[in-house]
Scaffold this active site. Structure first.
Site, mmCIF file in Angstrom:
data_model
loop_
_atom_site.group_PDB
_atom_site.id
_atom_site.type_symbol
_atom_site.label_atom_id
_atom_site.label_comp_id
_atom_site.label_asym_id
_atom_site.label_seq_id
_atom_site.Cartn_x
_atom_site.Cartn_y
_atom_site.Cartn_z
ATOM 1 N N CYS A 181 0.854 -1.195 -0.050
ATOM 2 C CA CYS A 181 -0.098 -0.038 0.022
ATOM 3 C C CYS A 181 0.766 1.287 -0.064
ATOM 4 C CB CYS A 181 -1.202 0.001 1.127
ATOM 5 S SG CYS A 181 -1.696 1.456 1.721
ATOM 6 N N CYS A 198 0.249 3.707 2.836
ATOM 7 C CA CYS A 198 0.840 3.138 4.007
ATOM 8 C C CYS A 198 2.133 3.396 4.441
ATOM 9 C CB CYS A 198 0.553 1.738 4.237
ATOM 10 S SG CYS A 198 -1.307 1.208 4.079
#
Length: 112
Positions: free
Chosen positions: A30, A33
């Site tokens: 991600c 993230c």
């Protein structure tokens, strides 16, 4: 840094029964993230490790993600006295995480 990765089996033991714990739900692949991690590291340094920070990989712990209603990543949930009290969905500025912690830990607000 006090952030540590936890599995489903380790999760409950990582949540403070008294006080505040920050939990980052995300995944290795991600991109937002990956951007969040340095922000949380900076915040941890500013707070001098006063808030335990846990990292949950939703791919490895899907039951935890489901239990806490994680639909997007990153999702940060702040726990106080063992219970979830606030959820931040999506990448936020560092000040957003600081402000949430300050609401639940007045001593965090006093730090620079």
């Amino acid at each position: 840094m006090s952030m540590r990765s936890v599995s489903e089996a380790e999760f409950q033991a990582g949540i403070r029964p008294e006080g505040v714990t920050l939990v980052d739900f995300g995944a290795e692949w991600c991109p937002p993230c990956k951007v969040l991690l340095p922000r949380l590291k900076e915040l941890d340094a500013e707070l001098e490790g006063a808030v335990p920070m846990l990292k949950v990989d939703v791919d490895e712990s899907p039951a935890l993600a489901e239990a806490f209603g994680v639909m997007s990543m990153p999702t940060v949930i702040v726990f106080k006295d063992g219970q979830p009290v606030e959820k931040l969905v999506g990448l936020q500025p560092k000040t957003a995480y600081r402000n949430v912690l300050a609401r639940h830990m007045p001593e965090a607000a006093a730090r620079p």
